[in-house]
Design a protein around this motif. Structure first.
Motif, PDB file in Angstrom:
ATOM      1  N   LEU A   1       0.814  -1.217   0.000  1.00 26.62           N
ATOM      2  CA  LEU A   1       0.000   0.000   0.000  1.00 26.62           C
ATOM      3  C   LEU A   1       0.846   1.264   0.000  1.00 26.62           C
ATOM      4  CD1 LEU A   1      -2.789  -0.964   2.567  1.00 26.62           C
ATOM      5  CD2 LEU A   1      -2.788  -1.229   0.075  1.00 26.62           C
ATOM      6  N   ALA A   2       0.365   2.262  -0.743  1.00 29.66           N
ATOM      7  CA  ALA A   2       1.026   3.564  -0.764  1.00 29.66           C
ATOM      8  C   ALA A   2       0.353   4.540   0.190  1.00 29.66           C
ATOM      9  CB  ALA A   2       1.001   4.142  -2.177  1.00 29.66           C
ATOM     10  N   GLU A   3      -0.956   4.328   0.419  1.00 33.33           N
ATOM     11  CA  GLU A   3      -1.724   5.278   1.227  1.00 33.33           C
ATOM     12  C   GLU A   3      -3.061   4.665   1.588  1.00 33.33           C
ATOM     13  OE1 GLU A   3      -3.850   9.652   0.497  1.00 33.33           O
ATOM     14  OE2 GLU A   3      -2.295   8.931  -0.894  1.00 33.33           O
ATOM     15  N   THR A   4      -3.616   5.071   2.730  1.00 29.78           N
ATOM     16  CA  THR A   4      -4.966   4.658   3.124  1.00 29.78           C
ATOM     17  C   THR A   4      -5.707   5.855   3.714  1.00 29.78           C
ATOM     18  OG1 THR A   4      -4.396   4.016   5.396  1.00 29.78           O
ATOM     19  CG2 THR A   4      -4.148   2.334   3.673  1.00 29.78           C
ATOM     20  N   ASP A   5      -7.019   5.811   3.664  1.00 30.68           N
ATOM     21  CA  ASP A   5      -7.823   6.788   4.393  1.00 30.68           C
ATOM     22  C   ASP A   5      -9.177   6.161   4.714  1.00 30.68           C
ATOM     23  OD1 ASP A   5      -9.564   7.078   2.183  1.00 30.68           O
ATOM     24  OD2 ASP A   5      -8.508   8.834   1.433  1.00 30.68           O
ATOM     25  N   SER A   6      -9.914   6.811   5.580  1.00 24.48           N
ATOM     26  CA  SER A   6     -11.214   6.271   5.980  1.00 24.48           C
ATOM     27  C   SER A   6     -12.189   7.410   6.223  1.00 24.48           C
ATOM     28  CB  SER A   6     -11.084   5.410   7.242  1.00 24.48           C
ATOM     29  OG  SER A   6     -10.590   6.185   8.318  1.00 24.48           O
TER      30      SER A   6
END
Length: 235
Positions: A94-99
């Motif tokens: 993964l390069a990035e996550t958000d929620s």
């Protein structure tokens, strides 16, 4: 029943790590949850446009239900350990996550409900300028009236973002095939409000209270990284 509360987790993959590589790491999560007979459910959807990413949608009747599900997971030491290992492996691709967390707005939705056979979902996100929510909501209700006259079979679910951003509304349109995208685009010409004006995006921009619009279509992922979700995937 469609969920009153919707949580969306987005995972943006590193270049070359989408597809099988990501499916493998995600499979560890669903296996751990299934082995533990966990009752928390989600649907995984792969984006068909923009940066490579997968959306994970979970629906709940209330925030109390969210808390109850989290407590079940946290109280299971074996499951928690498995999820920690899966998180570590997933992080490598993964390069990035958000929620984000959203609440259903029934009065701003059109003929909402579960559509059997849904394979795609169209997401349209509207960012509203601060202080203009009332104008936005009035516009949506007028457009709904136009659809009921011109395209009574139309449908969408409307969600308002509670946490993760602000002044943002999300329209979700479940689709059985990509042909429905063509049909929906064609049907917009049939929609006319009482004053003869256009749709949500056009009038919102003209009125100066829609700051931005972002659209995406995602394919419902029915591989091993999905837990049963009932109507979560619906609008």
């Amino acid at each position: 029943m469609t969920p009153k509360i919707l949580t969306i987790q987005r995972e943006f993959t590193k270049p070359g790590k989408e597809g099988e590589a990501h499916e493998k790491t995600e499979g560890a999560f669903s296996k751990a949850m299934a082995d533990a007979k966990a009752t928390d459910h989600y649907v995984a959807m792969s984006s068909l446009s923009g940066r490579p990413r997968v959306l994970f949608l979970s629906g709940y009747a209330s925030f109390a239900d969210i808390e109850a599900e989290r407590k079940k997971v946290n109280s299971n030491a074996t499951l928690s350990a498995e999820l920690d290992r899966a998180n570590e492996a997933d992080g490598e691709v993964l390069a990035e996550t958000d929620s984000s967390v959203w609440r259903k707005r029934e009065e701003l939705s059109l003929n909402p409900g579960y559509r059997v056979g849904t394979r795609y979902e169209e997401f349209i996100q509207f960012v509203i300028r601060p202080g203009h929510n009332a104008e936005w909501e009035e516009l949506v209700k007028m457009v709904i009236a136009g659809y009921k006259k011109g395209v009574p079979e139309g449908y969408w679910g409307m969600y308002e973002e509670l946490y993760g951003g602000g002044n943002t509304y999300l329209v979700i349109i479940p689709l059985k095939s990509s042909e429905q995208i063509d049909a929906n685009l064609a049907s917009r010409s049939k929609v006319r409000r009482g004053d003869g004006a256009g749709g949500i995006e056009e009038d919102g921009r003209a009125g100066g209270f829609v700051r931005g619009v972002e659209g995406d279509t995602a394919l419902q992922d029915c591989t091993e990284d999905e837990l049963p979700a009932g109507g979560v995937c619906a609008s």
